[in-house]
Scaffold this motif. Structure first.
Motif, short mmCIF file in Angstrom:
data_model
loop_
_atom_site.label_atom_id
_atom_site.label_comp_id
_atom_site.label_asym_id
_atom_site.label_seq_id
_atom_site.Cartn_x
_atom_site.Cartn_y
_atom_site.Cartn_z
N LEU A 245 0.76 -1.18 -0.04
CA LEU A 245 0.08 -0.10 0.00
C LEU A 245 0.81 1.26 0.13
N GLY A 246 2.00 1.28 0.84
CA GLY A 246 2.90 2.43 0.66
C GLY A 246 3.34 2.58 -0.62
N ARG A 247 3.74 1.44 -1.22
CA ARG A 247 4.08 1.68 -2.87
C ARG A 247 3.37 2.08 -3.61
N PHE A 248 1.96 1.63 -3.42
CA PHE A 248 0.72 2.09 -4.28
C PHE A 248 0.45 3.75 -4.09
N LEU A 249 0.67 4.01 -2.83
CA LEU A 249 0.65 5.62 -2.65
C LEU A 249 1.57 6.22 -3.43
N MET A 250 2.67 5.87 -3.20
CA MET A 250 4.12 6.42 -3.74
C MET A 250 4.24 6.50 -5.42
N SER A 251 3.54 5.40 -5.75
CA SER A 251 3.39 5.38 -7.34
C SER A 251 2.55 6.39 -7.75
#
Length: 173
Positions: free
Chosen positions: A99-105
């Motif tokens: 989810l952190g990667r999703f937000l940063m993307s």
């Protein structure tokens, strides 16, 4: 990420008190600040046009969050606008699910789409995560102390180099 999620980008001036309280409670899972301290920080640091990036589950619970703030910096005497990225956090029960990667993307897409330069500050143990997301760490000249803790400066889609003088004229994020 097999579940369905709802991602929202909401101006600070338009956020509901209920949603802001859910954000604060989520932030409290990652940082040891009280509700009152979080409310004071938000009141002092977020401007009406700053944005809350919120990821909610199917029940409407906030499970991941970051804030995006437009700030002005001075680079070698030239004033430029940047997008500051702060307070990235994921609920404890949802960590290690991307989810952190999703937000940063999403953040990276937003920066490119709006032809901005991204800035963020982080502790040493988080640098590799942001570098994997395409962010570049500036050298130790840009490391600074905040709350007696050393923070690194990372940039995205930026022309700023390690050798330039940077002044955060309108505050941190």
């Amino acid at each position: 990420m097999s579940e369905q999620y709802n991602i929202s980008l909401i101006n600070h001036s338009q956020i509901s008190a209920n949603l802001l309280e859910m954000i604060i409670r989520l932030k409290m899972e990652s940082w040891n600040y009280s509700i009152g301290e979080n409310q004071e920080w938000i009141k002092k640091n977020l401007k009406p046009f700053d944005k809350h990036l919120i990821l909610c589950d199917q029940k409407g619970m906030v499970i991941a969050y970051s804030n995006l703030v437009l700030r002005e910096i001075d680079v070698e005497g030239q004033s430029i606008d940047i997008l500051g990225v702060g307070n990235l956090c994921v609920s404890n029960e949802m960590k290690r699910q991307g989810l952190g990667r999703f937000l940063m993307s999403f953040v990276n897409f937003y920066i490119i789409k709006n032809r901005m330069q991204g800035f963020l500050f982080c502790k040493d143990h988080l640098v590799s995560f942001y570098e994997q997301m395409g962010w570049k760490k500036l050298n130790s000249f840009f490391t600074f102390e905040m709350n007696n803790i050393s923070h690194n400066v990372l940039v995205y889609n930026s022309f700023i180099t390690d050798h330039e003088s940077v002044d955060f004229k309108t505050g941190l994020f």
